[in-house]
Design an enzyme around this catalytic site. Structure first.
Site, PDB file in Angstrom:
ATOM      1  N   ARG A 112       0.851  -1.199   0.000  1.00  0.00           N
ATOM      2  CA  ARG A 112       0.000   0.000   0.000  1.00  0.00           C
ATOM      3  C   ARG A 112       0.883   1.244   0.000  1.00  0.00           C
ATOM      4  NH1 ARG A 112      -5.014  -2.421   1.693  1.00  0.00           N
ATOM      5  NH2 ARG A 112      -6.259  -0.664   1.080  1.00  0.00           N
ATOM      6  N   GLN A 140      -0.816   3.261  -5.816  1.00  0.00           N
ATOM      7  CA  GLN A 140      -2.223   3.566  -5.586  1.00  0.00           C
ATOM      8  C   GLN A 140      -3.101   3.339  -6.802  1.00  0.00           C
ATOM      9  OE1 GLN A 140      -2.574   6.922  -2.265  1.00  0.00           O
ATOM     10  NE2 GLN A 140      -1.263   7.462  -3.944  1.00  0.00           N
ATOM     11  N   SER A 166      -8.156  -1.268  -2.462  1.00  0.00           N
ATOM     12  CA  SER A 166      -8.814   0.003  -2.152  1.00  0.00           C
ATOM     13  C   SER A 166     -10.038   0.206  -3.025  1.00  0.00           C
ATOM     14  CB  SER A 166      -7.857   1.178  -2.373  1.00  0.00           C
ATOM     15  OG  SER A 166      -7.002   1.352  -1.285  1.00  0.00           O
ATOM     16  N   TYR A 210      -1.627  -1.119   8.520  1.00  0.00           N
ATOM     17  CA  TYR A 210      -2.521  -2.227   8.823  1.00  0.00           C
ATOM     18  C   TYR A 210      -2.565  -2.477  10.320  1.00  0.00           C
ATOM     19  CZ  TYR A 210      -2.735  -3.620   3.925  1.00  0.00           C
ATOM     20  OH  TYR A 210      -2.962  -3.671   2.587  1.00  0.00           O
ATOM     21  N   ASP A 268      -4.142  -0.173  -6.886  1.00  0.00           N
ATOM     22  CA  ASP A 268      -4.604  -0.731  -5.620  1.00  0.00           C
ATOM     23  C   ASP A 268      -6.058  -1.198  -5.702  1.00  0.00           C
ATOM     24  OD1 ASP A 268      -5.193  -1.360  -3.040  1.00  0.00           O
ATOM     25  OD2 ASP A 268      -4.474   0.514  -2.177  1.00  0.00           O
TER      26      ASP A 268
HETATM   27  N1  LIG Z   1      -7.245   9.002  -1.108  1.00  0.00           N
HETATM   28  C1  LIG Z   1      -6.889   7.806  -0.662  1.00  0.00           C
HETATM   29  O1  LIG Z   1      -7.504   6.817  -0.963  1.00  0.00           O
HETATM   30  C2  LIG Z   1      -5.743   7.663   0.301  1.00  0.00           C
HETATM   31  C3  LIG Z   1      -5.764   6.623   1.235  1.00  0.00           C
HETATM   32  C4  LIG Z   1      -4.680   6.514   2.110  1.00  0.00           C
HETATM   33  C5  LIG Z   1      -3.617   7.417   1.999  1.00  0.00           C
HETATM   34  N2  LIG Z   1      -3.622   8.392   1.079  1.00  0.00           N
HETATM   35  C6  LIG Z   1      -2.519   9.335   0.994  1.00  0.00           C
HETATM   36  O2  LIG Z   1      -2.906  10.551   1.635  1.00  0.00           O
HETATM   37  C7  LIG Z   1      -2.242  11.627   0.980  1.00  0.00           C
HETATM   38  C8  LIG Z   1      -3.274  12.581   0.485  1.00  0.00           C
HETATM   39  O3  LIG Z   1      -2.691  13.784   0.128  1.00  0.00           O
HETATM   40  P1  LIG Z   1      -3.250  15.166   0.654  1.00  0.00           P
HETATM   41  O4  LIG Z   1      -2.487  16.212  -0.036  1.00  0.00           O
HETATM   42  O5  LIG Z   1      -4.734  15.185   0.582  1.00  0.00           O
HETATM   43  O6  LIG Z   1      -2.945  15.131   2.197  1.00  0.00           O
HETATM   44  P2  LIG Z   1      -1.539  15.144   2.941  1.00  0.00           P
HETATM   45  O7  LIG Z   1      -0.427  15.054   2.000  1.00  0.00           O
HETATM   46  O8  LIG Z   1      -1.666  14.142   4.038  1.00  0.00           O
HETATM   47  O9  LIG Z   1      -1.466  16.609   3.548  1.00  0.00           O
HETATM   48  C9  LIG Z   1      -2.444  17.069   4.370  1.00  0.00           C
HETATM   49  C10 LIG Z   1      -1.958  18.351   4.954  1.00  0.00           C
HETATM   50  O10 LIG Z   1      -3.038  18.970   5.581  1.00  0.00           O
HETATM   51  C11 LIG Z   1      -2.539  19.684   6.687  1.00  0.00           C
HETATM   52  N3  LIG Z   1      -3.593  19.732   7.692  1.00  0.00           N
HETATM   53  C12 LIG Z   1      -4.028  18.761   8.516  1.00  0.00           C
HETATM   54  N4  LIG Z   1      -5.000  19.210   9.302  1.00  0.00           N
HETATM   55  C13 LIG Z   1      -5.197  20.503   8.961  1.00  0.00           C
HETATM   56  C14 LIG Z   1      -6.070  21.521   9.439  1.00  0.00           C
HETATM   57  N5  LIG Z   1      -6.960  21.294  10.412  1.00  0.00           N
HETATM   58  N6  LIG Z   1      -5.998  22.750   8.861  1.00  0.00           N
HETATM   59  C15 LIG Z   1      -5.093  22.985   7.881  1.00  0.00           C
HETATM   60  N7  LIG Z   1      -4.259  22.067   7.418  1.00  0.00           N
HETATM   61  C16 LIG Z   1      -4.300  20.832   7.955  1.00  0.00           C
HETATM   62  C17 LIG Z   1      -1.322  18.980   7.171  1.00  0.00           C
HETATM   63  O11 LIG Z   1      -0.326  19.937   7.441  1.00  0.00           O
HETATM   64  P3  LIG Z   1      -0.187  20.547   8.899  1.00  0.00           P
HETATM   65  O12 LIG Z   1      -0.065  19.387   9.831  1.00  0.00           O
HETATM   66  O13 LIG Z   1       0.997  21.414   8.792  1.00  0.00           O
HETATM   67  O14 LIG Z   1      -1.424  21.330   9.137  1.00  0.00           O
HETATM   68  C18 LIG Z   1      -0.903  18.126   5.987  1.00  0.00           C
HETATM   69  O15 LIG Z   1       0.329  18.506   5.482  1.00  0.00           O
HETATM   70  C19 LIG Z   1      -1.414  11.060  -0.141  1.00  0.00           C
HETATM   71  O16 LIG Z   1      -0.125  10.847   0.311  1.00  0.00           O
HETATM   72  C20 LIG Z   1      -2.107   9.739  -0.401  1.00  0.00           C
HETATM   73  O17 LIG Z   1      -1.237   8.797  -0.944  1.00  0.00           O
HETATM   74  C21 LIG Z   1      -4.693   8.538   0.240  1.00  0.00           C
HETATM   75  N1  LIG Z   2      -0.681   4.350   0.746  1.00  0.00           N
HETATM   76  C1  LIG Z   2      -1.852   4.578   0.275  1.00  0.00           C
HETATM   77  O1  LIG Z   2      -1.952   5.406  -0.523  1.00  0.00           O
HETATM   78  C2  LIG Z   2      -3.031   3.837   0.735  1.00  0.00           C
HETATM   79  C3  LIG Z   2      -4.114   3.610  -0.107  1.00  0.00           C
HETATM   80  C4  LIG Z   2      -5.244   2.928   0.392  1.00  0.00           C
HETATM   81  C5  LIG Z   2      -5.249   2.506   1.723  1.00  0.00           C
HETATM   82  N2  LIG Z   2      -4.185   2.746   2.510  1.00  0.00           N
HETATM   83  C6  LIG Z   2      -4.156   2.351   3.902  1.00  0.00           C
HETATM   84  O2  LIG Z   2      -4.509   0.985   4.069  1.00  0.00           O
HETATM   85  C7  LIG Z   2      -4.989   0.796   5.380  1.00  0.00           C
HETATM   86  C8  LIG Z   2      -6.163  -0.136   5.570  1.00  0.00           C
HETATM   87  O3  LIG Z   2      -6.893  -0.284   4.510  1.00  0.00           O
HETATM   88  P1  LIG Z   2      -7.913  -1.522   4.382  1.00  0.00           P
HETATM   89  O4  LIG Z   2      -9.247  -0.934   4.207  1.00  0.00           O
HETATM   90  O5  LIG Z   2      -7.445  -2.437   3.318  1.00  0.00           O
HETATM   91  O6  LIG Z   2      -7.837  -2.255   5.796  1.00  0.00           O
HETATM   92  P2  LIG Z   2      -8.351  -3.703   6.183  1.00  0.00           P
HETATM   93  O7  LIG Z   2      -9.491  -4.094   5.308  1.00  0.00           O
HETATM   94  O8  LIG Z   2      -7.223  -4.610   6.273  1.00  0.00           O
HETATM   95  O9  LIG Z   2      -8.906  -3.474   7.679  1.00  0.00           O
HETATM   96  C9  LIG Z   2      -9.987  -2.646   7.930  1.00  0.00           C
HETATM   97  C10 LIG Z   2      -9.796  -1.915   9.218  1.00  0.00           C
HETATM   98  O10 LIG Z   2     -10.067  -2.728  10.346  1.00  0.00           O
HETATM   99  C11 LIG Z   2      -9.327  -2.257  11.409  1.00  0.00           C
HETATM  100  N3  LIG Z   2      -9.290  -3.207  12.549  1.00  0.00           N
HETATM  101  C12 LIG Z   2      -8.554  -4.322  12.729  1.00  0.00           C
HETATM  102  N4  LIG Z   2      -8.825  -4.870  13.929  1.00  0.00           N
HETATM  103  C13 LIG Z   2      -9.759  -4.107  14.522  1.00  0.00           C
HETATM  104  C14 LIG Z   2     -10.445  -4.171  15.756  1.00  0.00           C
HETATM  105  N5  LIG Z   2     -10.255  -5.120  16.626  1.00  0.00           N
HETATM  106  N6  LIG Z   2     -11.327  -3.184  16.032  1.00  0.00           N
HETATM  107  C15 LIG Z   2     -11.571  -2.182  15.150  1.00  0.00           C
HETATM  108  N7  LIG Z   2     -10.966  -2.097  13.962  1.00  0.00           N
HETATM  109  C16 LIG Z   2     -10.066  -3.041  13.651  1.00  0.00           C
HETATM  110  C17 LIG Z   2      -8.014  -1.951  10.791  1.00  0.00           C
HETATM  111  O11 LIG Z   2      -7.306  -1.034  11.583  1.00  0.00           O
HETATM  112  C18 LIG Z   2      -8.411  -1.370   9.461  1.00  0.00           C
HETATM  113  O12 LIG Z   2      -8.529   0.046   9.522  1.00  0.00           O
HETATM  114  C19 LIG Z   2      -5.328   2.174   5.896  1.00  0.00           C
HETATM  115  O13 LIG Z   2      -4.368   2.498   6.827  1.00  0.00           O
HETATM  116  C20 LIG Z   2      -5.216   3.071   4.687  1.00  0.00           C
HETATM  117  O14 LIG Z   2      -4.817   4.359   5.003  1.00  0.00           O
HETATM  118  C21 LIG Z   2      -3.080   3.381   2.035  1.00  0.00           C
END
Ligand SMILES: NC(=O)c1ccc[n+]([C@@H]2O[C@H](COP(=O)([O-])OP(=O)(O)OC[C@H]3O[C@@H](n4cnc5c(N)ncnc54)[C@H](OP(=O)(O)O)[C@@H]3O)[C@@H](O)[C@H]2O)c1
Ligand SMILES: NC(=O)c1ccc[n+]([C@@H]2O[C@H](COP(=O)([O-])OP(=O)(O)OC[C@H]3O[C@@H](n4cnc5c(N)ncnc54)[C@H](O)[C@@H]3O)[C@@H](O)[C@H]2O)c1
Ligand SMILES: NC(=O)c1ccc[n+]([C@@H]2O[C@H](COP(=O)([O-])OP(=O)(O)OC[C@H]3O[C@@H](n4cnc5c(N)ncnc54)[C@H](OP(=O)(O)O)[C@@H]3O)[C@@H](O)[C@H]2O)c1
Ligand SMILES: NC(=O)c1ccc[n+]([C@@H]2O[C@H](COP(=O)([O-])OP(=O)(O)OC[C@H]3O[C@@H](n4cnc5c(N)ncnc54)[C@H](O)[C@@H]3O)[C@@H](O)[C@H]2O)c1
Lengths: 107, 365, 455, 365, 107, 455
Positions: free
Chosen positions: D120, D125, D131, D223, D128
């Protein structure tokens, strides 16, 4: 004399009131504009030179006129240049209602 | 006086005309309440709960025992036969449907109120079961459509590409149609709607949806009047293009006491994107969609047409709650000192009274 | 007493100046204000010439001409980035002129009333301070000398000494009416000005200029008492008063209390804001950003997880609406992985009723992003990190991003310099195009909304 | 090289791994595409549409004919047997499940990628599929719950009384859980959620829902790790009260490669209001709800427990679209000059490669 | 004399600036407050009476003093009464976030 | 010339007046402003007494005491509703005092400079106009005479005639220095004042008072020239200027251009706003409502179909939030049949994310509605129509309603006086407790939002 003091006080007031709510981006133009305005010393310079009779006074006076003129013209011109960014603003368009805006979003 | 709440007599009816909470209300007004055992089963109201509210749980249909019988569906002619002179029934009598039943009610000098006939005036709103059940139907129509649609309703921009929002077209913007619009909008669909009534345009917009402006004359008044076949022909032509552009069509157009207008033909369906879903809330009154049939899912090409049948019954707890309160409110309008004595000079009661003292008070269509 | 028409002309000129300052404090009327000021000045100068240039008329004309020949080209040709030092210089010559005027008048009439004497020494002293101070700021800004605070050994003591000497000299002049002492006072003033500005560091120089500007205003007002000329009094006072307020506002906007700058200057506590590794971050104020947005033609809002955390979606939509009403084109750039779940931004913005057709994807946005005036990055970070595009070593290399670094200006709204989800530093935060607006996104948006309505 | 898109081999799978639009993408990259006739049936993609996109529609399973087989479900061992050395498969291999299949893949020296195993990381992504399919599952979970609930989700104040908003509890706030939260909130429910991961709190709040603060230790990382039985015991105790107060529970808690934690017992269900609905998205991996069983509706007292089974298949058009794009993106990462040549030093590809050149590259649990 | 004119002009300016953005609800109190302020004619009345020597002048002056006093004291008192409504204002409570507010709504 | 300390004291007093006016224009500082004004006045009066009361010191004290004895109880005891006429009266006596001062000074020094003479006739004339005009407005407001416009036959001609006579008299006084003529001028002024105010109708009277107030200010300023007293000039001018602006603002707020009132008065086009059947409607401005809301303790918002039509739900929520931040308790009263479908308001407010616990039903609201400070009825109508409760003949009789007529104040936001769905007239619109805020609900709410942030 107290009249001049009153004038002073009132002018202070006007000066305060007039700029009390200016936004940051206008700080520099406003400073520059105010700067041009104190070039009004040119009036003073002209007046003293206009009645000066000795060479020293005339020389000093003319130098003051020169400096004050630089202050005045340079000040207004530079301010105007700074303000060019505020030129291009258009008139407002009618408000588009967000709610009815949900229309055709093609695939 | 005794009010009786029977187990519903008709198939697939899952609502009930009284719940423990309304039993409390009625008892508070000095009435006695009989509940047939199992009446609240689908609405998850147990006999014990009724008893706890003070009702008298009885084994059989209360006809003949209670003075007032309240139900959702009308009693069967057999049950009606047990009613005594001066007994009162309250239900959706759907007057046009069952001649036989009505004859029994007249013959037995039963006072029968039909909530279908309730005048839609301000004062009657708390009794307006058509509205309350249409609310349920409109909401459910969207749920049914969303469950059957192989697509999302909302828009999503994701790493695997963008899913555009579904386009939903609602035909007929009465109570159910408006609720369908609101529900689909909540889920993120792009919604447009059409209705012949002039007032509908503003109402549709008041829900944030687009009103489909057609080059058709509009109507005034609370209810739509029957349209000519040429009008409908022209309407179908004009909406065809919008139907073709929609992923979901929900049709609710109705004209009280008449067959519903046909708005969507099979040809129109074929132009829709494959996998689209049509929910016809008017299916039971003839259908807005040619292909629809009540309670059935029919594929027309790659489009699924679902004809609604007793939609409110699919959500029996809340549908019953609303209906039971409507009924209780109606009873409260008629009750004085523990006696249910309908004043038939009252505009509202007169309006929905179908039979009284051996008389049929309304022309049957 | 001058004839009534002269006085009336002066009064009108003074009025023009008041209105000029008033105009200059709102973006809409700033240019008009400046022009009105110039018109008032022209009226005053012509009046003074016609009425007052009894002698030396031609010479005066020549001096004015010389001033014009020097001043206009200088003001015209200066680069936008060099404007602050140009303003400093103009301010300095104004101060010098005031001092000269008072000096000359004193030479002509050495023994006036006490008020006259006091006004004279004040004019000469303040004018000289203003002149030499301005020259030093000019040298600093032009980088002819170092921009860092210059700390003389025992500088503070020296300053106090010179100040004491000046006070003494001033007193003597008032008592004796000696022109020699007055010239000495002028010299002392020059020294004082230099000592005043030397310890001021790069970032505070504009504030120093503003203060010197107010000084010059006061000098001119004092010279008005010297010449018993109401116009000079009014105009000088106006500049003095508004300059003082302005200096305070500027200091506030930079988050430095004025006292700190004034006395801190001597204490040399003031250093230019710079992070380690020489990467500087430019933090803007709500008003700055409001004006950038309010006067932009097109704005791109890039929302991210932070907007969701702050639950600022409603405020964002309102801001966009207000901008649209002003004629600004606003779009939202929705990145496929912004937020923490697929479609997070869709859900968020739908909640605030943002119309779908305002939402743009990467491919819609990036090709034309060069013509976007301002990109407002609201709580996003990774999705605009140029490292994903440019640095193969970056853990997020290969993720498509909004190329907001190609837009004309970028505003980041976040709470700190902390990285986003991926934990990767974002070079865009240090880009000269970037203005940071620190704080919770919802709060900042709400303030911005109010501010945009004002500009 | 040839990419083959078969008809899905497993029962009840309604998705497809390639759609006409992704076929176009693949052909654009210099690949040739074989599609088994009828592959897109449930996703409403006709053979004609595939042909129009440039695919080669074939009658049989493409194994043995195409060099790369992309599918949602893994091939059957029999189909896999037809694969040749060096052939590539991409699917959800669910590695823990089918030993026999994996033996065949190893034996035939097939390079098998499993999207279950995809790291992940940011760069992965667009590939993925966990997701993208969890997005579908989370949305559908609410639809399924809402359809089965005999109540409204939103609040309504009406002339027949006020309907309070439904209370929805989401357990596990991963991708599916978050989407369920968002969808339920859209429909007007009052939503609260819990997850063991520390980051979840802010994420839940970022959707406007309430985070259930429990007196339990939280976990770091992407995870969740397996929790001890005492932890789970305590968790069940603490959430029991919230379960009892909810009309809908949607459970999504999972631990990759493990049996899902049991969070809701039958005793807890009995305390819920009659008519409540529980949707267990984890049913297939053991279930968060004791009573749940994949694909079945089970009544526990007056509470309906629905165990999800292949939830994404219930929305085949969009689920397929997302999946097909994930697959196409993965292929694009491996394709150079019309040849699919996976670079197994690449972190992402290495991460999801299960078998290669006769080698099993991952320990099976 | 021109000084008095300057004072007049500046005072006009201050007068304009100072009230230019007043909200409707303050119109009446502001009018009333201004009304009290022009009671400053009391100063004039005292001055002329203080140097008056003829009975007529004294009488007229004293009457002016009386009237002006009524103007002054009545004006300020009445204004203060009008302004009582602005007394009871509390300090701001912390912002409640709407989003997290969706909590328990019992049946 | 008075001694410097006196002049300085006057200057301080003048400053106090400026700050007083400034304070009085913001709710927060209004009281402080008034107190400061009073302090400045005390300073000025004491100074004048100490320095100027060379003769007749005791008599002056007695006169002041008499004024206090009359003024304070009058101001204290007057009913809130009678305050306007009280203000008019105070204004009138101020004008009279100014006229008397000028007259007295003229008796003492009949042959001053031209400026002195001009200032004298102006003071006397304007002071008299102000006095008699104020007295007539007092009589009108106190309903001692009719509140309707009084139209004399040929009133306009008469007015012009008297004005011409006054001008002539004024000129003669300046030329001849005759005190008799000056007294005649005073009489003419009195007549002019009466003629000026007579045709003004009830609703415009406050505007007339404000104008007369500005007149008195000018009279005082003119008297300052008579006595060569800067304080009188400054204070009088301040009042004259601010009074003029204020008059314009008031006229604007009532939607009547000032010229219309000034000359319309003579033309007698001005009539009190009254609908048929004597039912008057009170239309408020956004600022009025903003202050009502901003200073309330509890506010109930009753949304209706109009809010949905205007799609103003977001604006409504924001307004509520801003009010809550100020410490105001805000609830929404959700009527079962508000809107056009069951649950319409729920859907609407949910879209704007209004928390469920802010929504209150009939039974929650009605018992405590008496303690609600302001009910904001936004685009609702039938659901608050008291006819449904009180008039058995009404077609909507029997529908439960929000008893908002029992709250302390009601604000209606709608576009017109048109009825709602039921087509039934709503007597609440004409209730004295009700303020109408006409316009589209969304627009009004947006303006209100901005205004509330200011108060
Ligand atoms: N969309 C998906 O499915 C998914 C799932 C999992 C992970 N991700 C990942 O999440 C990221 C998404 O990018 P993004 O640009 O949306 O978010 P980001 O890169 O996580 O940046 C969010 C920014 O918002 C700021 N922030 C947090 N709370 C705030 C508040 N209350 N007021 C103002 N600013 C605040 C934080 O900076 P400060 O702390 O300085 O405020 C942070 O730098 C990517 O890296 C992506 O890969 C995405
Ligand atoms: N890097 C990326 O860009 C990217 C993209 C998609 C998802 N993710 C990450 O993948 C992770 C999980 O995704 P998923 O949906 O495949 O997870 P998953 O289907 O494996 O699990 C679902 C959720 O169940 C929760 N869980 C496990 N045991 C539990 C318990 N006893 N009680 C309550 N909740 C419990 C886990 O913490 C998880 O959030 C997240 O952290 C998400 O941010 C990352
Ligand atoms: N809830 C239901 O199920 C249902 C169904 C059908 C009918 N009804 C009936 O509808 C009525 C509902 O009562 P209500 O108080 O909500 O509505 P209402 O009585 O119809 O009043 C709505 C008011 O909103 C104003 N308005 C309309 N558009 C506006 C805009 N853009 N901006 C500002 N104001 C606007 C209108 O006045 P102006 O024109 O002057 O602006 C109108 O008086 C009841 O009579 C009810 O019986 C209800
Ligand atoms: N007085 C009240 O308080 C009250 C309460 C509830 C409802 N009502 C009114 O009742 C009316 C209808 O309610 P309903 O839901 O029972 O209506 P309905 O079920 O009878 O009809 C549904 C809708 O279909 C529309 N329709 C008919 N022919 C059509 C065609 N050819 N094309 C498109 N649309 C067509 C009708 O105009 C109507 O709006 C509304 O006007 C509503 O305002 C009033």
């Amino acid at each position: 004399m107290i009249d001049l003091l009153t004038i002073f006080v009132l002018a202070v007031f006007v000066g305060f009131e007039v700029v009390s709510k200016v936004s940051t981006i206008l700080h520099t133009p406003l400073m520059s504009g105010a700067n041009a305005i104190h070039g009004v010393i040119l009036v003073g310079a002209i007046l003293i030179t206009g009645r000066a009779e000795h060479a020293l006074e005339i020389t000093l006076g003319l130098f003051a006129v020169f400096l004050a003129t630089v202050n005045v013209v340079g000040g207004f011109v530079v301010t105007d240049r700074m303000l060019e960014m505020f030129k291009g603003h258009r008139t407002a368009k009618p408000v588009k209602s967000a709610a009815n805006g949900h229309k055709e979003v093609g695939e | 006086m005794r009010v009786g709440i029977p187990v519903e007599a008709r198939p697939a009816e899952r609502r009930v005309a009284g719940l423990p909470e309304t039993v409390t209300t009625l008892i508070g007004a000095g009435l006695t309440v009989d509940v047939q055992a199992g009446a609240g089963r689908h609405a998850h109201a147990s006999d014990a709960a009724y008893r706890a509210a003070g009702a008298n749980v009885i084994a059989d249909h209360p006809a003949g025992q209670s003075d007032v019988i309240v139900s959702v569906q009308p009693p069967t002619p057999e049950q009606a036969a047990a009613l005594r002179e001066g007994d009162i029934t309250i239900s959706f009598l759907q007057p046009s449907g069952e001649r036989e039943l009505i004859d029994v009610l007249v013959a037995n000098k039963v006072t029968a109120f039909s909530l279908d006939l309730l005048p839609r005036v301000t004062r009657a709103q708390s009794v307006d079961a058509l509205s309350s059940q249409a609310l349920v139907a409109g909401y459910r129509a969207v749920m049914e459509a969303a469950s059957r649609l192989p697509k999302f309703l909302p828009m999503f921009t994701t790493a695997a590409g963008t899913i555009p929002p579904a386009k939903v077209l609602v035909l007929g913007a009465g109570v159910a149609g408006l609720q369908a619009i609101a529900t689909a909008r909540r889920l993120g669909a792009v919604v447009e709607a059409y209705d012949v009534r002039a007032a509908a345009k503003e109402e549709v917009k008041s829900l944030g949806a687009r009103f489909l402006e057609l080059d058709l004359e509009t109507q005034q008044g609370v209810y739509a009047e029957a349209q000519s076949e040429t009008f409908l022909e022209r309407q179908r032509e004009l909406i065809a293009e919008r139907v073709a552009a929609s992923d979901v069509v929900i049709s609710t157009a109705a004209i009280p006491g008449r067959k519903a207008p046909v708005l969507v033909t099979n040809d129109m369906l074929k132009a829709m994107p494959p996998g689209s879903v049509v929910v016809d809330l008017a299916a039971e009154s003839g259908g807005n969609v040619t292909a629809s049939s009540p309670g059935e899912e029919i594929w027309v090409g790659e489009v699924l047409v679902y004809g609604a049948k007793n939609m409110p019954s699919s959500m029996p707890v809340h549908a019953s709650r609303l209906y039971a309160r409507n009924v209780a409110n109606l009873l409260m309008m008629m009750t004085k000192d523990g006696q249910v004595v309908p004043d038939l000079t009252d505009e509202v009661l007169a309006g929905c009274c179908l039979t009284h003292a051996g008389e049929l008070r309304r022309e049957l269509p | 007493m001058s004839p009534t028409w002269v006085q009336l002309a002066y009064l009108v000129a003074a009025l023009c100046f008041v209105l000029a300052l008033k105009g200059l404090s709102t973006p809409k009327y700033a240019r008009a204000g400046n022009l009105l000021g110039a018109a008032g000045m022209a009226l005053a100068v012509v009046t003074a010439y016609v009425h007052g240039a009894v002698h030396n008329g031609l010479l005066i004309l020549l001096a004015v001409a010389a001033g014009v020949v020097v001043g206009i080209p200088a003001a015209r040709s200066v680069k936008m980035t060099a404007i602050p030092q140009m303003v400093a210089l103009f301010n300095g010559v104004g101060g010098a002129a005031a001092a000269l005027v008072a000096l000359t008048e004193f030479l002509a009439v050495p023994h006036g009333s006490v008020l006259f004497q006091v006004a004279t020494v004040l004019t000469v002293l303040i004018g000289s301070v203003s002149f030499s101070g301005s020259v030093v700021t000019f040298l600093k800004l032009q980088e002819i000398m170092t921009t860092r605070p210059v700390l003389l050994p025992a500088g503070q003591l020296l300053g106090l000494g010179v100040a004491a000497v000046s006070a003494l000299l001033a007193l003597s002049v008032v008592l004796t009416g000696s022109s020699v002492l007055l010239v000495l006072l002028a010299l002392a003033g020059l020294a004082l000005g230099v000592l005043f500005v030397l310890p001021v560091g790069g970032a505070d120089v504009p504030i120093a200029i503003s203060l010197l500007n107010a000084f010059t205003g006061l000098a001119v007002a004092a010279s008005g008492y010297v010449l018993a000329n109401t116009l000079l009094i009014v105009a000088g006072t106006l500049v003095g008063a508004s300059g003082t307020i302005l200096t305070r506002l500027m200091a506030q906007a930079m988050g430095r209390p004025l006292t700190n700058i004034l006395f801190g200057a001597f204490k040399a506590t003031s250093v230019a804001a710079a992070t380690d590794e020489q990467r500087t971050v430019r933090a803007g104020t709500v008003d700055d950003v409001a004006i950038m947005l309010g006067y932009a033609h097109s704005v791109l809002v890039v929302p991210g997880y932070g907007l969701a955390v702050a639950q600022g979606q409603h405020a964002a939509r309102e801001l966009a609406q207000v901008l649209e009403q002003r004629g600004v084109t606003v779009h939202y750039g929705i990145h496929p992985v912004a937020g923490r779940m697929p479609g997070h931004m869709n859900v968020l913005l739908a909640e605030a009723d943002v119309p779908y057709e305002h939402l743009k994807e990467l491919d819609d946005v990036n090709p034309g992003i060069g013509s976007v005036d301002v990109v407002l990055v609201v709580g996003a970070n990774d999705v605009v990190n140029p490292g994903a595009r440019d640095e193969p070593s970056s853990p997020i290399y290969g993720m498509p991003i909004f190329d907001v670094d190609r837009a004309k200006a970028v505003v980041f709204m976040k709470r700190s310099m902390r990285p986003g989800f991926a934990g990767v530093d974002n070079s865009l935060l240090y880009n000269p195009k970037t203005t940071m607006l620190f704080g919770d996104a919802k709060e900042s948006l709400t303030k911005l909304l109010a501010a945009v309505k004002q500009v």
